[in-house]
Design an enzyme around this catalytic site. Structure first.
Site, PDB file in Angstrom:
ATOM      1  CG  HIS A 155      -1.847   1.090   1.339  1.00 29.46           C
ATOM      2  ND1 HIS A 155      -1.513   2.309   1.909  1.00 29.46           N
ATOM      3  CD2 HIS A 155      -3.119   1.203   0.898  1.00 29.46           C
ATOM      4  CE1 HIS A 155      -2.560   3.116   1.808  1.00 29.46           C
ATOM      5  NE2 HIS A 155      -3.538   2.470   1.200  1.00 29.46           N
ATOM      6  NE  ARG A 208       0.486   6.188   6.403  1.00 32.44           N
ATOM      7  CZ  ARG A 208      -0.320   6.440   7.412  1.00 32.44           C
ATOM      8  NH1 ARG A 208      -1.558   6.795   7.195  1.00 32.44           N
ATOM      9  NH2 ARG A 208       0.101   6.337   8.653  1.00 32.44           N
ATOM     10  CE  LYS A 209       1.116  -0.068   5.461  1.00 33.49           C
ATOM     11  NZ  LYS A 209       0.441  -1.130   6.078  1.00 33.49           N
ATOM     12  CG  LEU A 210      10.004   1.968   3.349  1.00 30.52           C
ATOM     13  CD1 LEU A 210       9.206   2.122   4.617  1.00 30.52           C
ATOM     14  CD2 LEU A 210      11.366   1.407   3.634  1.00 30.52           C
TER      15      LEU A 210
END
Ligand SMILES: *Cc1c(COP(=O)(O)O)cnc(C)c1O
Length: 388
Positions: A177, A179-181
């Site tokens: 997603h 929001r992740k790295l």
């Protein structure tokens, strides 16, 4: 406005997605297979199976761990709600364990008292990218036949005892997603060292089919597929995998930059008395997926007011990690549950901006607002308005 996170996407990702589209094969196919192999190699996880989200990965992990109705699954309440929901999907009862305040992760001390003969699995989250102590949890759970599933949604590229997060788990779930790295828009990966488990995961993500659509496509002879069990459509597309392959190639660069920015925040924020920030545990390195700050009890501004002060200064921030047991979806399942650390830290933490392109000047702006709030004298009531 400074966003709380901004994915690192460039012309290479756009070009890779365009190539997948021009190839004429856009559903799960050769690029997904290539992404899986590259991800397994980069994380030392043996076998990687791409899925549509980390939530789907956690659901499949529950199934292959044999969790079902009547079973108990120990999980942190202090996590994104998808962690606990995975156990609900298979009809299991979620038993929430408290977290340890330095890492926000479960420990053997918080989990052991909750194990019963109905406990089938523990979901160990690497919260905000901080690796949890997996070996200690496996030492507790393996002899009892309890599966430890690593929710490494946030932890791609974090390390635990010198190895990539997920490498030591029988099952680990990752998220792509934004929001992740690493991001593929939506997407996830489930990893396992066991080839038979990997084969079953591949079937389950594709309707329970014994031979994938991509494999049938390249066969010269006619192949009639068989459906061995009820599966799901949790496939990733080749467009997503094409983007993921480019993103994976940038992981080291992304982590290096995040750790540099995080150290700068840690240094600047250490000037503010009582403030605590995310940091590396003794046994590993975090990728700083989220940079959380915990306010001391005597901080003069309430957490939500500080979020508003940041917003007023053009800075987007978020409340800290949520507590699932306080949400209406769990209200009638968890009456009178005592999770003091979770409740205190969920209410007193916030997540401040951290992303590859963040500048030192932008970091200074964030720190200035928190610093000004820390110097605010507590508002005393007007003596004229006090009752006589
Ligand atoms: C983001 C996240 C998930 C869910 O990931 P999706 O890919 O959005 O399904 C699950 N667990 C944790 C700890 C997360 O942070």
């Amino acid at each position: 406005m400074i966003p709380v996170i901004r994915p690192l996407l460039g012309p290479e990702e756009a070009e890779a997605a365009a190539q997948a589209i021009s190839s004429g094969w856009i559903a799960q196919g050769p690029r997904v297979a290539e992404f899986e192999a590259a991800f397994a190699a980069a994380t030392g996880t043996g076998h990687a199976v791409a899925v549509s989200s980390c939530t789907a990965a956690l659901h499949l992990a529950m199934i292959v761990a044999g969790v079902g109705p009547g079973d108990e699954v120990v999980a942190p309440s202090m996590s994104f709600i998808a962690t606990a929901n995975a156990a609900r999907y298979v009809g299991a009862r979620v038993v929430f364990a408290d977290v340890e305040p330095d890492t926000l992760n479960l420990t053997v001390e918080t989990v052991a008292p909750l194990l019963t003969d109905r406990t089938r699995a523990v979901i160990l989250v690497d919260q905000a990218g901080v690796p949890a102590d997996l070996d200690a949890m496996r030492e507790l759970c393996d002899p009892r036949g309890i599966a430890v599933i690593e929710d490494a949604a946030c932890a791609a590229g974090s390390t635990y005892r010198g190895r990539p997060a997920g490498a030591g788990a029988a099952l680990a779930a990752f998220s792509f997603h934004p929001r992740k790295l690493l991001t593929t828009g939506e997407g996830g990966m489930i990893t396992t060292p066991d080839p038979d488990v990997a084969a079953r995961l591949r079937r389950l993500r594709e309707h329970g089919m014994n031979v994938s659509a991509a494999a049938r496509h390249v066969e010269q002879r006619v192949v009639i597929e068989r459906y061995d069990e009820v599966g799901y459509n949790y496939r990733m597309t080749d467009i997503q995998a094409a983007i993921g392959l480019v993103q994976l190639g940038r992981l080291d660069e992304i982590i290096e930059r995040r750790r540099e920015l995080a150290q700068r925040y840690q240094c600047l924020l250490s000037q503010i008395s009582g403030l605590r920030t995310i940091s590396d545990p003794s046994f590993g390195l975090t990728n700083f997926q989220s940079f959380w700050v915990a306010l001391p009890a005597d901080f003069p501004v309430a957490r939500n007011d500080l979020l508003q002060m940041l917003a007023d200064a053009g800075i987007s921030s978020r409340r800290g990690i949520m507590a699932a047991h306080l949400e209406p979806a769990y209200a009638n399942l968890v009456r009178d549950m005592q999770l003091p650390v979770t409740e205190r830290l969920s209410a007193s933490t916030l997540i401040i901006p951290l992303f590859h392109q963040l500048t030192a000047a932008e970091q200074n702006r964030v720190v200035d607002v928190i610093s000004a709030a820390s110097e605010k004298a507590a508002v005393l009531p007007d003596p004229a308005k006090l009752p006589a």
